[in-house]
Design an enzyme around this catalytic site. Sequence first.
Site, PDB file in Angstrom:
ATOM      1  N   CYS A   9      59.864  35.004   2.555  1.00  0.00           N
ATOM      2  CA  CYS A   9      58.513  35.136   2.324  1.00  0.00           C
ATOM      3  C   CYS A   9      58.531  35.146   0.870  1.00  0.00           C
ATOM      4  CB  CYS A   9      57.676  36.291   2.961  1.00  0.00           C
ATOM      5  SG  CYS A   9      58.372  37.685   2.445  1.00  0.00           S
ATOM      6  N   HIS A  28      79.228  46.415   5.627  1.00  0.00           N
ATOM      7  CA  HIS A  28      78.785  47.937   6.098  1.00  0.00           C
ATOM      8  C   HIS A  28      77.842  48.212   6.998  1.00  0.00           C
ATOM      9  CE1 HIS A  28      80.574  49.690   2.127  1.00  0.00           C
ATOM     10  NE2 HIS A  28      81.481  48.945   2.559  1.00  0.00           N
ATOM     11  N   HIS A  60      82.250  52.659   9.295  1.00  0.00           N
ATOM     12  CA  HIS A  60      80.909  52.124   9.162  1.00  0.00           C
ATOM     13  C   HIS A  60      80.092  52.144  10.540  1.00  0.00           C
ATOM     14  CE1 HIS A  60      81.654  51.121   5.115  1.00  0.00           C
ATOM     15  NE2 HIS A  60      82.486  50.444   5.281  1.00  0.00           N
ATOM     16  N   ASP A  77      57.009  32.029   5.568  1.00  0.00           N
ATOM     17  CA  ASP A  77      55.583  31.733   5.408  1.00  0.00           C
ATOM     18  C   ASP A  77      55.568  30.695   4.291  1.00  0.00           C
ATOM     19  OD1 ASP A  77      55.941  33.192   3.153  1.00  0.00           O
ATOM     20  OD2 ASP A  77      54.654  34.674   3.479  1.00  0.00           O
ATOM     21  N   THR A 102      58.269  37.596  -1.419  1.00  0.00           N
ATOM     22  CA  THR A 102      59.099  38.703  -1.873  1.00  0.00           C
ATOM     23  C   THR A 102      60.268  39.165  -0.803  1.00  0.00           C
ATOM     24  OG1 THR A 102      57.858  40.284  -0.639  1.00  0.00           O
ATOM     25  CG2 THR A 102      57.008  39.855  -3.037  1.00  0.00           C
TER      26      THR A 102
END
Length: 161
Positions: free
Chosen positions: A66, A99, A134, A8, A68
């Site tokens: 974005c 993992h 895993h 964005d 954050t």
Amino acid sequence: MKIIIGNDHGGYRLKLKILEYLSENGYDDVVNIGCDSEDIVRYPYYAAKVAHAVTTGKADRGILICSTGLGMSILANRHKGARASLCTSTFMAKMTRGHNDSNILCLGGKITGEMEALDILETWLEKEFEGGRHNISLGLVREAEETLSTGDEWIPENPNL
Ligand code: RB5
């Protein structure tokens, strides 16, 4: 490796650096569906496009940026089969590939500096999934995903398995 990248307005500047890195490092199968300015747009649209492409096999890996990385990861992880990982350190990138077999990398354009972000990206692209034990956790994630999509509660049988 086919890579799809979306962003964005908050991720636009970092996206430019990432595109540069990818082209300079031999990643030549890259589709950019992100916005191309800092004009305000809505991150869910871009997150959905990238997560859909990855979870339907149209791309091998996705990158979402974005401000954050949070909104992108929230929306991307609503797609069945998405393992979107918000990384703010190289260690997180290494762990989430090793993992979690992460297939979408989320970055915060206003959180992580350019050089750190490129280091995270490099690690995330190069580190292989370690498999082995895993796979047990990943199998449980898939099982949870199936059950939760029906609206039922998912109750793991044995947390120590
Ligand atoms: C946009 O202002 C901001 O909310 C967005 O880029 C993102 O950080 C959301 O999680």
